[in-house]
Each structure stands twice: as structure tokens, then as C-alpha cells.
Design an enzyme around this catalytic site. Structure first.
Site, PDB file in Angstrom:
ATOM      1  N   ARG A 150       7.208 -17.046 -10.019  1.00  0.00           N
ATOM      2  CA  ARG A 150       6.692 -17.866 -11.119  1.00  0.00           C
ATOM      3  C   ARG A 150       5.293 -17.368 -11.525  1.00  0.00           C
ATOM      4  O   ARG A 150       4.927 -16.250 -11.225  1.00  0.00           O
ATOM      5  CB  ARG A 150       6.700 -19.339 -10.686  1.00  0.00           C
ATOM      6  CG  ARG A 150       8.127 -19.812 -10.322  1.00  0.00           C
ATOM      7  CD  ARG A 150       8.173 -21.285 -10.007  1.00  0.00           C
ATOM      8  NE  ARG A 150       7.818 -22.075 -11.179  1.00  0.00           N
ATOM      9  CZ  ARG A 150       7.600 -23.396 -11.139  1.00  0.00           C
ATOM     10  NH1 ARG A 150       7.703 -24.048  -9.993  1.00  0.00           N
ATOM     11  NH2 ARG A 150       7.280 -24.041 -12.241  1.00  0.00           N
ATOM     12  N   ASN A 182       5.326 -30.405   1.137  1.00  0.00           N
ATOM     13  CA  ASN A 182       5.385 -29.799  -0.192  1.00  0.00           C
ATOM     14  C   ASN A 182       4.237 -30.440  -0.959  1.00  0.00           C
ATOM     15  O   ASN A 182       4.368 -31.550  -1.478  1.00  0.00           O
ATOM     16  CB  ASN A 182       6.723 -30.070  -0.878  1.00  0.00           C
ATOM     17  CG  ASN A 182       6.796 -29.389  -2.241  1.00  0.00           C
ATOM     18  OD1 ASN A 182       5.795 -28.866  -2.734  1.00  0.00           O
ATOM     19  ND2 ASN A 182       7.970 -29.400  -2.861  1.00  0.00           N
ATOM     20  N   PRO A 206       2.111 -34.305  -5.832  1.00  0.00           N
ATOM     21  CA  PRO A 206       2.205 -34.835  -7.191  1.00  0.00           C
ATOM     22  C   PRO A 206       3.420 -34.388  -7.971  1.00  0.00           C
ATOM     23  O   PRO A 206       3.839 -33.232  -7.885  1.00  0.00           O
ATOM     24  CB  PRO A 206       0.925 -34.309  -7.860  1.00  0.00           C
ATOM     25  CG  PRO A 206       0.463 -33.186  -7.010  1.00  0.00           C
ATOM     26  CD  PRO A 206       0.908 -33.501  -5.619  1.00  0.00           C
ATOM     27  N   ASN A 207       3.958 -35.342  -8.705  1.00  0.00           N
ATOM     28  CA  ASN A 207       5.065 -35.161  -9.653  1.00  0.00           C
ATOM     29  C   ASN A 207       6.429 -34.977  -8.991  1.00  0.00           C
ATOM     30  O   ASN A 207       7.448 -34.977  -9.685  1.00  0.00           O
ATOM     31  CB  ASN A 207       4.789 -33.998 -10.631  1.00  0.00           C
ATOM     32  CG  ASN A 207       3.575 -34.268 -11.491  1.00  0.00           C
ATOM     33  OD1 ASN A 207       3.479 -35.348 -12.080  1.00  0.00           O
ATOM     34  ND2 ASN A 207       2.634 -33.347 -11.545  1.00  0.00           N
ATOM     35  N   ARG A 264      13.492 -34.753 -14.685  1.00  0.00           N
ATOM     36  CA  ARG A 264      12.926 -33.854 -15.697  1.00  0.00           C
ATOM     37  C   ARG A 264      12.895 -32.438 -15.125  1.00  0.00           C
ATOM     38  O   ARG A 264      13.026 -32.241 -13.923  1.00  0.00           O
ATOM     39  CB  ARG A 264      11.499 -34.286 -16.077  1.00  0.00           C
ATOM     40  CG  ARG A 264      11.365 -35.775 -16.318  1.00  0.00           C
ATOM     41  CD  ARG A 264      10.022 -36.132 -16.884  1.00  0.00           C
ATOM     42  NE  ARG A 264       9.848 -35.576 -18.218  1.00  0.00           N
ATOM     43  CZ  ARG A 264      10.214 -36.196 -19.340  1.00  0.00           C
ATOM     44  NH1 ARG A 264      10.788 -37.363 -19.290  1.00  0.00           N
ATOM     45  NH2 ARG A 264      10.008 -35.645 -20.506  1.00  0.00           N
ATOM     46  N   ALA A 314       1.511 -29.013  -6.816  1.00  0.00           N
ATOM     47  CA  ALA A 314       0.463 -28.186  -7.436  1.00  0.00           C
ATOM     48  C   ALA A 314      -0.800 -28.102  -6.575  1.00  0.00           C
ATOM     49  O   ALA A 314      -1.554 -27.122  -6.666  1.00  0.00           O
ATOM     50  CB  ALA A 314       0.130 -28.741  -8.814  1.00  0.00           C
ATOM     51  N   GLU A 318       5.026 -25.295   5.353  1.00  0.00           N
ATOM     52  CA  GLU A 318       4.894 -25.466   3.900  1.00  0.00           C
ATOM     53  C   GLU A 318       6.247 -25.205   3.258  1.00  0.00           C
ATOM     54  O   GLU A 318       6.908 -24.220   3.585  1.00  0.00           O
ATOM     55  CB  GLU A 318       3.854 -24.457   3.391  1.00  0.00           C
ATOM     56  CG  GLU A 318       3.702 -24.456   1.878  1.00  0.00           C
ATOM     57  CD  GLU A 318       2.644 -23.442   1.402  1.00  0.00           C
ATOM     58  OE1 GLU A 318       1.692 -23.131   2.167  1.00  0.00           O
ATOM     59  OE2 GLU A 318       2.792 -22.959   0.268  1.00  0.00           O
ATOM     60  N   TYR A 378      13.845 -27.392 -11.154  1.00  0.00           N
ATOM     61  CA  TYR A 378      13.845 -28.091  -9.867  1.00  0.00           C
ATOM     62  C   TYR A 378      15.191 -28.706  -9.484  1.00  0.00           C
ATOM     63  O   TYR A 378      15.338 -29.225  -8.377  1.00  0.00           O
ATOM     64  CB  TYR A 378      12.762 -29.173  -9.866  1.00  0.00           C
ATOM     65  CG  TYR A 378      11.370 -28.596 -10.027  1.00  0.00           C
ATOM     66  CD1 TYR A 378      10.835 -27.748  -9.062  1.00  0.00           C
ATOM     67  CD2 TYR A 378      10.609 -28.873 -11.156  1.00  0.00           C
ATOM     68  CE1 TYR A 378       9.572 -27.203  -9.221  1.00  0.00           C
ATOM     69  CE2 TYR A 378       9.350 -28.333 -11.319  1.00  0.00           C
ATOM     70  CZ  TYR A 378       8.835 -27.496 -10.343  1.00  0.00           C
ATOM     71  OH  TYR A 378       7.591 -26.950 -10.501  1.00  0.00           O
ATOM     72  N   HIS A 410       8.563 -25.285  -0.532  1.00  0.00           N
ATOM     73  CA  HIS A 410       8.643 -25.411  -1.992  1.00  0.00           C
ATOM     74  C   HIS A 410      10.088 -25.292  -2.423  1.00  0.00           C
ATOM     75  O   HIS A 410      10.835 -24.466  -1.873  1.00  0.00           O
ATOM     76  CB  HIS A 410       7.823 -24.316  -2.689  1.00  0.00           C
ATOM     77  CG  HIS A 410       6.379 -24.384  -2.347  1.00  0.00           C
ATOM     78  ND1 HIS A 410       5.553 -25.346  -2.878  1.00  0.00           N
ATOM     79  CD2 HIS A 410       5.635 -23.665  -1.477  1.00  0.00           C
ATOM     80  CE1 HIS A 410       4.352 -25.195  -2.351  1.00  0.00           C
ATOM     81  NE2 HIS A 410       4.371 -24.188  -1.498  1.00  0.00           N
TER      82      HIS A 410
HETATM   83  O1  CA2 Z   1       8.531 -25.539  -6.060  1.00  0.00           O
HETATM   84  C1  CA2 Z   1       7.902 -26.492  -5.584  1.00  0.00           C
HETATM   85  O2  CA2 Z   1       8.359 -27.263  -4.758  1.00  0.00           O
HETATM   86  C2  CA2 Z   1       6.485 -26.776  -6.108  1.00  0.00           C
HETATM   87  O3  CA2 Z   1       5.702 -27.240  -5.015  1.00  0.00           O
HETATM   88  C3  CA2 Z   1       6.621 -27.858  -7.151  1.00  0.00           C
HETATM   89  C4  CA2 Z   1       5.315 -28.187  -7.846  1.00  0.00           C
HETATM   90  C5  CA2 Z   1       4.639 -26.923  -8.372  1.00  0.00           C
HETATM   91  O4  CA2 Z   1       3.379 -27.243  -8.920  1.00  0.00           O
HETATM   92  C6  CA2 Z   1       4.473 -25.892  -7.282  1.00  0.00           C
HETATM   93  O5  CA2 Z   1       3.900 -24.743  -7.849  1.00  0.00           O
HETATM   94  C7  CA2 Z   1       5.815 -25.539  -6.668  1.00  0.00           C
HETATM   95  C8  CA2 Z   1       5.552 -29.112  -9.035  1.00  0.00           C
HETATM   96  C9  CA2 Z   1       6.310 -30.332  -8.691  1.00  0.00           C
HETATM   97  C10 CA2 Z   1       6.647 -31.004  -9.977  1.00  0.00           C
HETATM   98  O6  CA2 Z   1       7.923 -31.518  -9.862  1.00  0.00           O
HETATM   99  C11 CA2 Z   1       8.517 -31.920 -10.991  1.00  0.00           C
HETATM  100  C12 CA2 Z   1       9.809 -32.359 -10.858  1.00  0.00           C
HETATM  101  C13 CA2 Z   1      10.477 -32.759 -11.971  1.00  0.00           C
HETATM  102  C14 CA2 Z   1       9.857 -32.764 -13.210  1.00  0.00           C
HETATM  103  C15 CA2 Z   1       8.560 -32.342 -13.333  1.00  0.00           C
HETATM  104  C16 CA2 Z   1       7.881 -31.924 -12.219  1.00  0.00           C
END
Ligand code: CA2
Length: 144
Positions: free
Chosen positions: A106, A73, A10-11, A18, A76, A97, A23, A99
Site C-alpha cells: 500500500r 492491530n 481506530p476505524n 465500508r 493508522a 502486530e 478490508y 494487519h
Molecule cells: O490493514 C490493517 O489492518 C490496517 O491496520 C488498517 C488501518 C490502516 O490505517 C493500516 O494502515 C492498516 C485502517 C483501519 C480502517 O478500517 C476501516 C474499515 C472499514 C472502513 C474504513 C476503515
């Protein structure tokens, strides 16, 4: 030629649009293109993204007998999903896995993963390069 599925949760479709401070500026499409270029002639990359836990489970189930390994990946869901863990164990494919961010630098809730103890490896904190490292690591483990 080996087939590696790269699954995103997700996301991650918002990458590059964003939260650039966390990221980075690279989009998920850039990551997909980068992997395809990097591994052309060495393995086939099946790249996907989904915002839904159930859809991710479906995707993993569909991979049974179709790929040699998985890079995931789970976003969340990494920190919460027993369903994704169960799907990965059910298909019994080697997985890594990955990230983008260093989840250990974090919030505390990001320090735990429902997947990590069954992964072949975990890569975090190297941004988009982590995906390439994960595919490279998996290929190195897979017998010819
Ligand atoms: O660091 C990573 O790759 C994560 O898997 C990213 C997840 C986060 O919940 C994990 O703890 C670590 C979140 C991905 C959200 O990605 C976004 C990208 C741009 C804007 C908002 C969110």
C-alpha cells in the site's frame, strides 16, 4: 489458562461496513466471535477496540499483570504512535502486530511501524485469519 488481549485501533469498528474492497466483508464482531470459538478451552481472549490513542494507551496499561500477551492491530496509529509503542514497552508483555491488509503493498507511509521492531512477530495481508495466526503464534511462544 493463558489470557491474550486482542486490541484494535481506530476505524476498525467500521469493518464489514465500508471499504469492503480493501478490508473485506467480515465485521470486527465476526473476528471476535471467530477467535472465541477457535480458541475455546485453549486460552481466554480479551477483545477490545478504541478510536482514541489515549484510550489505547490506557487499555494497554490496564493489562499489566492481567494477561500473558497482546495481539494488536493499532490501525493508522501503527504508523505514527510513539505513545502506543511506549505503553507496550512499559507493560513488557510479548506482543504480535497484526494487519488485515498487506501494508507493504500500500502507500509508502504504511510501510513503517513504530511497533514492529519490538514485536514478537508481524502478520499482515491475510485478512481476519491473521488474528488467529497471531494468537496461535503467541501461544506457541508462551511457556506452559
Ligand atoms: O490493514 C490493517 O489492518 C490496517 O491496520 C488498517 C488501518 C490502516 O490505517 C493500516 O494502515 C492498516 C485502517 C483501519 C480502517 O478500517 C476501516 C474499515 C472499514 C472502513 C474504513 C476503515
Amino acid at each position: 489458562m493463558k489470557k491474550i488481549a486482542v486490541i484494535n485501533g481506530p476505524n476498525l469498528n467500521l469493518l464489514g461496513q465500508r471499504e469492503i474492497g480493501i478490508y473485506g466483508q467480515v465485521s470486527l464482531e465476526d473476528i471476535r466471535r471467530g477467535l472465541e470459538e477457535n480458541f475455546r478451552g485453549r486460552c481466554e481472549i480479551l477483545f477490545s477496540q478504541s478510536n482514541g490513542e489515549g484510550e489505547l494507551v490506557e487499555r494497554i496499561q490496564q493489562l499489566l499483570g492481567r494477561v500473558d500477551g497482546i495481539v494488536i492491530n493499532a490501525g493508522a496509529y501503527t504508523h505514527t504512535s510513539v505513545a502506543i509503542r511506549d505503553a507496550l514497552l512499559a507493560v513488557d508483555l510479548p506482543f504480535v502486530e497484526v494487519h488485515l491488509s498487506n501494508i507493504f503493498a500500500r502507500e509508502e507511509f504504511r510501510h513503517r511501524s513504530t511497533l514492529a521492531d519490538r514485536a514478537k512477530g508481524v502478520i499482515c495481508g491475510f485478512g481476519p485469519a491473521g488474528y488467529r495466526m497471531a494468537v496461535e503464534g503467541l501461544l506457541g511462544m508462551l511457556a506452559d
